[in-house]
Design a protein around this motif. Structure first.
Motif, short mmCIF file in Angstrom:
data_model
loop_
_atom_site.label_atom_id
_atom_site.label_comp_id
_atom_site.label_asym_id
_atom_site.label_seq_id
_atom_site.Cartn_x
_atom_site.Cartn_y
_atom_site.Cartn_z
N GLY A 52 0.70 -1.14 0.04
CA GLY A 52 -0.09 -0.09 -0.03
C GLY A 52 0.84 1.27 0.10
O GLY A 52 2.03 1.21 -0.26
N VAL A 53 0.30 2.22 0.22
CA VAL A 53 1.02 3.69 0.24
C VAL A 53 1.95 3.79 1.38
O VAL A 53 1.73 3.32 2.41
CB VAL A 53 -0.16 4.82 0.05
N GLY A 54 2.93 4.28 1.14
CA GLY A 54 4.01 4.29 2.37
C GLY A 54 4.67 2.79 2.40
O GLY A 54 4.57 1.95 1.49
N TYR A 55 5.33 2.79 3.43
CA TYR A 55 6.17 1.49 3.74
C TYR A 55 5.30 0.32 3.99
O TYR A 55 4.02 0.48 4.54
CB TYR A 55 6.89 1.50 5.29
N ASP A 56 5.50 -0.84 3.35
CA ASP A 56 4.52 -2.02 3.55
C ASP A 56 5.43 -3.18 3.53
O ASP A 56 6.58 -3.19 3.40
CB ASP A 56 3.49 -2.19 2.22
N ASN A 57 4.80 -4.51 3.92
CA ASN A 57 5.67 -5.69 4.14
C ASN A 57 5.62 -6.55 2.95
O ASN A 57 5.88 -7.54 3.13
CB ASN A 57 4.75 -6.34 5.18
N VAL A 58 5.47 -5.83 1.93
CA VAL A 58 5.60 -6.69 0.63
C VAL A 58 7.08 -5.93 -0.08
O VAL A 58 7.60 -6.71 -0.87
CB VAL A 58 4.62 -6.71 -0.49
N THR A 59 7.00 -4.67 -0.25
CA THR A 59 8.29 -4.08 -0.98
C THR A 59 8.80 -2.95 0.07
O THR A 59 9.60 -2.43 -0.65
CB THR A 59 7.50 -3.22 -2.13
N GLY A 60 8.64 -2.99 1.47
CA GLY A 60 9.31 -2.02 1.97
C GLY A 60 9.13 -0.57 1.78
O GLY A 60 7.95 -0.34 1.54
N VAL A 61 10.27 -0.02 1.48
CA VAL A 61 10.04 1.39 0.90
C VAL A 61 9.73 1.88 -0.27
O VAL A 61 9.32 2.89 -0.60
CB VAL A 61 11.38 2.31 1.50
N GLY A 62 9.72 0.63 -1.02
CA GLY A 62 9.67 0.60 -2.43
C GLY A 62 10.54 0.24 -3.38
O GLY A 62 11.56 -0.58 -2.82
N SER A 63 10.76 0.50 -4.58
CA SER A 63 11.76 -0.03 -5.61
C SER A 63 12.31 1.31 -6.05
O SER A 63 12.04 2.27 -6.08
CB SER A 63 10.97 -0.82 -6.84
N PRO A 64 13.67 1.07 -6.46
CA PRO A 64 14.44 2.41 -7.09
C PRO A 64 13.84 2.78 -8.06
O PRO A 64 13.24 2.25 -9.11
CB PRO A 64 15.78 1.81 -7.24
N ALA A 65 13.62 4.11 -7.97
CA ALA A 65 12.86 5.03 -9.16
C ALA A 65 14.15 5.69 -9.84
O ALA A 65 15.38 5.45 -9.48
CB ALA A 65 12.34 6.08 -8.67
#
Length: 655
Positions: free
Chosen positions: A629-642
């Motif tokens: 989801g929006v923000g930190y989550d337990n699948v992707t953490g902080v997100g992927s490199p942009a």
């Protein structure tokens, strides 16, 4: 597969229904409950495993039973090591980036000769035979009676998973005077620690190929005659992304990882890796390897080669994926493969020690692990000390988060993976990735795939959206407290999800492509049913892909910051949270309630059309009980490199 105590090829997901073969100070020892011991003894917390319960107890182990163990040494200053590992990794610290050489680290924190001599003398006086000694541990063998004398506890027999193993009846301990010299002891329980040798490794694994039709980029080939899904016709799965596409969407720009070295650790070693990697680069537009760019550091012999223990040939595919993915993303980075003599903890720890003791690399990619429920705190302590030693030298460790979501479906309970649970490593989660025409980034979802087969009459997708087939590992640790870098980023709804009063470590930290339906093209020598052994290519995924991709991206970032090592990356990764450095990945990038799916056609026999094909719809963004989801989550953490991630490491004076 994650197996009890043995380390399996974590996060290796093929594109058909094949077996998967495949971590005090807040960043200190994992929490554990210990029995109180005598005042003249120092308890080694976590040495009695959780499965050694009264209900499973089958009585005292015979005094004559053989015991083999490793006594890990604490070094001169265990607390100082942890403190410095934190400060040297924290961009807000005055010590940030002031790394030590292996010699300096050894002189400041390493084991002294006096400690080794004291521990050795005590073990011998207890009746144990010392079979080996190095700067990290002393290995011993002897009977259960001698082990009781040395470690202050009887060994009992316990039933675990239908088999009987011995383990300490209470927390092991050492004489109080040795408390500062001994970190822990590993091996007092033997579940399972079987080993046997084989002078040669098995040959290449069984061949595998993908069936078409394929898209060359996401959405380039849309089906026109199959049932619709989510309001439209789904595109066919891609043939497999290449380095050019991954570099474009993860912000590589002109950086290539020059003057950076990445180590890869797995078990065993592919006999065709150099040839396969060179052929893959030639066929797929990657830069040719320069002389010496890919090297291997291997043990003198191998163990645990029986298929039912480690599946040695299966690990060949893991090494191949790791090497080719790293080179595809960071084509100028040096790659050193450090192979473990087996898939067991002891041998993988030895491989990691080789990297640290000799500072073989700046970045270490690890696509293997087990579930936290199978990890005992004694082993965790040994790993954490190693990761801390790496941190003070400016070495960062990256671990795949796993391929079974919250692990409940496979292991019967929600649990994270280890050593990915360690607060001293960067845990890499997974996404489903859409790379469009012109290598344009379209979107990512959290990796969590559901499969719905085409009905026999071809008119529907059976049980749409279908069954869960795999997803990025993640969740909340039950043994590690929340590390400082996750404060004010990870919400309490995740860090306290297990009902704890205090926040705990949540994984992953960052993410990259992992879904095998949107996966990476890999090339490997394989054995085919017609008797041929030859190079071929196939699409692959799993967080075993995501980890080396992120390792490659980190090599680019290190080059961007002028070559200075990033070291333990998590403090810097979380400092960038909420900025344009990341794609904030969600399960519904096209809008809430708007599903996304691809059509996949697979060979029934995994090789060719002789056995027919099977068509299915793969829906994205549904990872077990986890969610992106929006923000930190337990699948992707902080997100992927942009696009701005790599350049965010350029020193401000150069901007």
């Amino acid at each position: 597969m994650r197996t009890s105590r043995s380390r399996a090829r974590a996060g290796l997901s093929l594109t058909a229904a094949l077996p998967l073969v495949a971590g005090a100070l807040t960043l200190g020892m994992p929490a554990a409950h210990a029995d109180s011991g005598p005042h003249d003894r120092h308890a080694l917390v976590g040495t009695k495993p959780q499965w050694a319960t009264d209900q499973a107890d089958r009585g005292t182990t015979a005094a004559s039973n053989n015991v083999t163990a490793r006594v890990y040494l604490a070094g001169r200053d265990a607390k100082g090591l942890a403190d410095y590992a934190r400060s040297v990794s924290d961009p807000k610290s005055a010590s940030y980036g002031k790394y030590l050489t292996p010699k300096q680290a050894k002189e400041r924190f390493g084991t002294t000769k006096a400690q080794i001599a004291e521990v050795t003398a005590w073990l011998k006086s207890s009746g144990l035979e010392v079979t080996g000694t190095n700067d990290h541990y002393v290995t011993v063998t002897g009977d259960a009676a001698a082990a009781k004398k040395a470690f202050g506890t009887e060994l009992h027999n316990y039933v675990k998973d239908g088999k009987t193993y011995h383990a300490p009846a209470k927390t092991a301990s050492v004489p109080a005077g040795l408390g500062n010299a001994v970190l822990t002891v590993v091996g007092l329980n033997n579940a399972p620690r079987l080993a046997h040798r084989n002078d040669t490794l098995p040959g290449p694994g069984a061949g595998f190929r993908n069936a078409g039709p394929f898209s060359t980029y996401y959405g380039s080939k849309v089906n026109t005659d199959l049932p619709s899904a989510y309001g439209g016709q789904a595109p066919y799965a891609i043939k497999g992304y290449t380095g050019k596409q991954l570099r474009a969407v993860y912000g590589a720009k002109n950086y290539t990882g020059k003057n950076v070295t990445i180590a890869i650790t797995d078990a065993f070693a592919s006999p065709t890796i150099a040839k396969d990697a060179a052929e893959y680069a030639k066929r797929n537009g990657d830069k040719a390897y320069r002389k010496g760019q890919l090297s291997q550091v291997l043990p003198s012999d191998w163990s645990h080669t029986a298929p039912n223990e480690c599946d040695a040939s299966g690990w060949y595919g893991e090494e191949t994926l790791d090497v080719e993915a790293v080179h595809a993303v960071a084509p100028d980075a040096g790659i050193v493969y450090v192979g473990g003599k087996s898939c067991m903890d002891d041998d993988l720890i030895d491989s990691l020690h080789k990297v640290v003791d000799n500072r073989l690399a700046d970045i270490v990619s690890n696509s293997w692990g087990d579930v936290e429920a199978n990890e005992s705190p004694d082993v965790a302590a040994a790993y954490d000390q190693l990761f801390q030693q790496g941190a003070v030298e400016g070495i960062g460790f990256y671990f795949s988060s796993g391929d079974d979501g919250d692990n409940a479906a496979k292991h019967g309970a929600k649990t994270v993976d280890s050593p990915a649970n360690s607060p001293w490593v960067t845990t890499v989660g997974g996404t489903s990735l859409a790379v469009g025409k012109g290598d344009k980034y379209l979107w990512e979802t959290g990796w969590g795939t559901h499969k719905a087969p085409l009905s026999k009459d071809g008119q529907n997708w059976d049980n749409f959206p279908g069954t869960f087939t795999g997803g990025a590992g993640g969740g909340t640790s039950t043994i590690y407290d929340q590390p400082f870098y996750q404060r004010n980023v990870v919400p309490d709804t995740l860090s306290k999800i297990n009902g704890t009063a205090k926040p705990m470590r949540v994984v992953p930290d960052i993410a990259a492509v992992a879904d095998s339906t949107t996966g990476f093209l890999v090339g490997q020598t394989q054995s085919f049913a017609d008797g041929t052994v030859k190079y071929d290519e196939y699409r692959i995924g799993g967080t075993s892909l995501a980890a080396p991709v992120i390792a490659g991206v980190q090599a680019l970032a290190q080059q961007a910051r002028g070559g200075a090592p990033i070291g333990f990356a998590n403090p810097g990764i979380y400092d960038r949270f909420g900025t344009s450095a990341y794609h904030d990945v969600t399960d519904h990038p096209l809008g809430q309630g708007q599903g996304i799916a691809n059509v996949r056609v697979d060979f029934v026999n995994g090789v060719d059309a002789k056995g027919g094909t099977v068509t299915s719809l793969r829906s994205f963004g549904g990872d077990s009980s986890l969610s992106a989801g929006v923000g930190y989550d337990n699948v992707t953490g902080v997100g992927s490199p942009a696009d701005n991630y790599v350049t965010s490491y350029i020193p401000r004076s150069r901007h």
